[in-house]
Motif scaffolding. Structure first.
Motif, PDB file in Angstrom:
ATOM      1  N   GLU A 190       0.825  -1.204   0.000  1.00  0.00           N
ATOM      2  CA  GLU A 190       0.000   0.000   0.000  1.00  0.00           C
ATOM      3  C   GLU A 190       0.863   1.260   0.000  1.00  0.00           C
ATOM      4  O   GLU A 190       0.545   2.249  -0.660  1.00  0.00           O
ATOM      5  N   ARG A 191       1.946   1.228   0.738  1.00  0.00           N
ATOM      6  CA  ARG A 191       2.837   2.397   0.837  1.00  0.00           C
ATOM      7  C   ARG A 191       3.411   2.785  -0.524  1.00  0.00           C
ATOM      8  O   ARG A 191       3.668   3.960  -0.792  1.00  0.00           O
ATOM      9  N   LYS A 193       1.942   2.459  -3.429  1.00  0.00           N
ATOM     10  CA  LYS A 193       0.902   2.939  -4.353  1.00  0.00           C
ATOM     11  C   LYS A 193       1.020   2.297  -5.745  1.00  0.00           C
ATOM     12  O   LYS A 193       0.937   2.963  -6.783  1.00  0.00           O
TER      13      LYS A 193
END
Length: 220
Positions: A190-191, A193
């Protein structure tokens, strides 16, 4: 002596009697491979992605080895590989919570495993201690040696026989550990993207439901 007799019997048993569970396990492996590919796609430009992806790949290789030993009826010996496996699993959490540490890893300057585990509030302390005592190092405890002896006669057991109940237990426990690895890896995406994050996250959540259903697990 047929060295692969137990593996052959176990694979046939899984395919015929535990097809749903086997499918879930193989799907976890497949999603781990896709997650590794997502990290690899940007590894050239991001040290976090490179270190995280390589860490996940190493954990996956250890998992394949542990699963292979389980299929050979060597569940106890597979613990020797699960010990470093959980260390790499904890590293995923460590890098996710402290992404700047990836640069330290690239220079092989990370703190010791115990320090990292304390920093993340690691969940594996008891499991690690068990593996240290009975699987990862030379030991003469009952848990380390009992499977080497025939029941009642105490004759040496030169080849492990296929015992379905033992296989089902070991595969269930292994599948849970493997899923936890996948879940942690997808969280870390998630970090970054990446375009694949949402799809991988949704499929990982769905796979959790399938895992619970196939292995009759309780959320409690």
């Amino acid at each position: 002596m047929d060295l692969w007799a137990t593996r052959t019997e176990f694979l046939a048993y899984l395919e015929n009697q535990c097809a749903e569970r086997l499918a879930v396990l193989l799907n976890v492996f497949a999603l781990i491979d896709e997650t590794i590919a997502a990290f690899e796609a940007i590894a050239g430009a991001d040290v976090y992605a490179r270190i995280f992806g390589l860490n996940l790949l190493k954990a996956k290789h250890l998992a394949v080895g542990a699963y292979s030993l389980i299929l050979d009826g060597l569940g106890q010996e597979s613990g020797a590989l699960l010990r470093p496996f959980i260390e790499y699993a904890e590293l995923l959490t460590y890098f996710r919570k402290f992404p700047d540490k990836a640069a330290q890893a690239a220079e092989d300057k990370l703190p010791k495993a115990g320090e990292r585990a304390r920093a993340i509030g690691g969940i594996y302390k008891d499991f690690r201690e068990y593996l240290n005592s009975h699987a990862s190092h030379s030991s003469y405890s009952h848990y380390s040696l009992s499977h080497l002896l025939e029941p009642r006669t105490n004759r040496f057991k030169k080849l492990q026989r296929a015992v379905p109940l033992v296989l089902e237990t070991n595969v269930r426990d292994f599948a849970i550990q493997l899923y936890l690895l996948l879940h942690e890896a997808v969280l870390a995406l998630e970090r970054l993207k990446t375009s694949s994050f949402e799809s991988l996250a949704a499929r990982t959540d769905l796979l959790k439901e399938e895992l619970f259903h196939a292995f009759k697990l309780s959320a409690a």
